[in-house]
Design an enzyme around this catalytic site. Structure first.
Site, short mmCIF file in Angstrom:
data_model
loop_
_atom_site.label_atom_id
_atom_site.label_comp_id
_atom_site.label_asym_id
_atom_site.label_seq_id
_atom_site.Cartn_x
_atom_site.Cartn_y
_atom_site.Cartn_z
N VAL A 195 0.99 -1.26 -0.02
CA VAL A 195 -0.10 0.12 -0.19
C VAL A 195 0.92 1.24 -0.09
O VAL A 195 1.99 1.39 0.70
CB VAL A 195 -1.00 0.09 1.32
CG1 VAL A 195 -2.17 -0.98 1.14
CG2 VAL A 195 -0.01 -0.35 2.53
N SER B 30 2.63 2.54 -2.19
CA SER B 30 4.27 2.22 -2.63
C SER B 30 4.64 2.84 -4.00
O SER B 30 5.82 3.12 -4.32
CB SER B 30 4.44 0.59 -3.09
OG SER B 30 3.35 0.39 -4.01
N GLY B 31 3.62 3.62 -4.42
CA GLY B 31 3.96 4.45 -5.63
C GLY B 31 3.61 3.56 -7.05
O GLY B 31 4.17 3.83 -7.99
N SER C 289 0.57 2.94 -8.31
CA SER C 289 -0.24 3.46 -9.26
C SER C 289 0.36 4.55 -10.22
O SER C 289 0.25 4.68 -11.35
CB SER C 289 -1.45 4.03 -8.54
OG SER C 289 -1.99 2.93 -8.00
N ALA D 217 -11.27 -0.12 -14.08
CA ALA D 217 -11.48 0.01 -12.79
C ALA D 217 -12.06 -1.41 -12.37
O ALA D 217 -13.25 -1.46 -12.71
CB ALA D 217 -12.03 1.12 -12.41
N HIS E 296 -7.83 8.39 -6.56
CA HIS E 296 -7.21 7.51 -8.00
C HIS E 296 -7.54 8.51 -9.15
O HIS E 296 -6.79 8.82 -10.14
CB HIS E 296 -7.49 6.37 -8.20
CG HIS E 296 -6.90 5.38 -7.24
ND1 HIS E 296 -5.46 4.97 -7.65
CD2 HIS E 296 -6.97 4.62 -6.19
CE1 HIS E 296 -4.82 4.13 -6.96
NE2 HIS E 296 -5.84 3.99 -5.86
N GLU F 149 -15.57 0.48 -15.97
CA GLU F 149 -15.54 -0.15 -14.85
C GLU F 149 -15.84 -1.74 -15.05
O GLU F 149 -16.84 -2.18 -15.61
CB GLU F 149 -16.89 0.06 -13.88
CG GLU F 149 -16.67 1.68 -13.51
CD GLU F 149 -17.18 1.99 -12.25
OE1 GLU F 149 -18.06 1.20 -11.74
OE2 GLU F 149 -17.50 3.26 -12.08
N GLU G 156 -6.58 -1.91 -12.68
CA GLU G 156 -6.17 -1.83 -11.52
C GLU G 156 -7.28 -2.33 -10.40
O GLU G 156 -8.38 -1.40 -10.78
CB GLU G 156 -5.69 -0.51 -11.09
CG GLU G 156 -5.16 0.08 -9.59
CD GLU G 156 -4.36 1.07 -9.69
OE1 GLU G 156 -4.50 1.89 -10.54
OE2 GLU G 156 -3.58 1.27 -8.63
#
Lengths: 177, 128
Positions: free
Chosen positions: A8, A10-11, A13, A35, A51, A64, A82
């Site tokens: 989580v 962590s960069g 995205s 998504a 996001h 989606e 993602e």
């Protein structure tokens, strides 16, 4: 296919978005965001909004795909999906007996969109095993799927607090770092 | 000694097996004292950890058993990396996690080869 994982915050995205934007520019392709999250409460809604805000600098078409992945077959462009962990938990909860078929469909999509797909996932296999069988099953499914994704990917990265480690891939992929 | 570590369900055992030629035996969460085969693979070494007063003493106990085995056999030790999650509420699990960290430090120091496995990809940390 490019596989990107990390813990989580962590960069992962931001790195995945940079990868997608560079590829889209290079090949003159539109950007598509696949998504997987479902806004089932206020906190998840806020996470989704954050996001969306991060992606506002570029033109993204959002699709989606919390369960069914079919819509992704009909689009052309660089697809950033993602993330795998939310998608797997979605199908495990909704289809507790037939989740396996969905995993197979997921793999099929990956192979079909191999040229244009970037996949983001989470690292959650470096802790004490859960005492709950369901959680442990979830971890096992994810571990195996991640192994498959890394095997099939052209490049694979792990993100740690903004540091990007490339585990696999051609030297050209380093352009994104 | 070859020490292999990585997250759960990452393909560590499959990697270990790919490194073996000849006869081997596989033990899970258990360290034998003798073997009929020249190679011994010990999976889930973190499960060998028993509750004790002191984490370093417990790690040393396991390390000594492994070192003794290494004088007679080729030993491959596989450990789950359990060091990166939320601190467990359960004291037993906290002890196991802390002790595993101590043990893995000793293993990295003593092993000739150390490999980290990430979703099937091996990375040499130490050795050739």
């Amino acid at each position: 296919m490019i596989f990107i994982s990390g813990g989580v915050r962590s960069g992962k995205s931001a790195f995945a978005e940079t990868c997608a934007q560079s590829l889209a520019e290079r090949y003159q392709q539109p950007l598509i965001y696949a998504a997987t999250a479902v806004a089932f409460d206020e906190e998840m809604q806020q996470r989704i909004q954050r996001h969306q805000y991060d992606r506002a600098t570029h033109q993204w078409q959002t699709i989606e795909v919390p369960y069914h992945l079919q819509p992704l077959y009909d689009v052309d462009g660089i697809i950033l999906l993602e993330c795998v962990t939310t998608w797997v938990s979605n199908i495990l909860y909704k289809y507790p007996t037939t989740w396996h078929d969905y995993i197979e469909q997921f793999k099929k999509l990956c192979l079909h969109k191999k040229e244009t797909l970037i996949i983001v996932s989470n690292e959650l296999l470096h802790e004490v095993p859960s005492k709950y069988a369901e959680t442990e099953q979830y971890r096992q499914i994810l571990g195996k799927l991640h192994q498959w994704l890394v095997q099939e990917s052209d490049a694979a990265y792990a993100c740690t607090f903004g540091h990007i480690h490339q585990w696999k891939g051609a030297p050209t992929c380093k352009d994104f770092c | 000694m070859h020490f292999i570590f990585g997250g759960a369900y990452n393909g560590k055992t499959a990697y270990a097996l790919s490194q073996v030629s000849g006869d081997y035996t596989v033990h899970t969460g258990f360290i034998p004292t003798t073997s009929d085969t020249p190679t011994i693979i010990i999976r889930h070494v973190e499960q060998c950890i028993q509750q004790a007063q002191d984490e370093v003493a417990e790690a040393t106990r396991i390390m000594n058993a492994l070192t003794a085995l290494c004088t007679k056999y080729d030993v491959i030790v596989i450990g789950n990396d359990i060091s990166r999650g939320v601190v467990p509420l359960d004291a037993t699990q906290r002890f196991q996690r802390d002790c595993a960290g101590r043990l893995y430090q000793m293993l990295v120091q003593h092993a000739t080869n150390v490999t980290q496995v990430w979703y099937g990809i091996p990375q040499t940390i130490k050795g050739e």
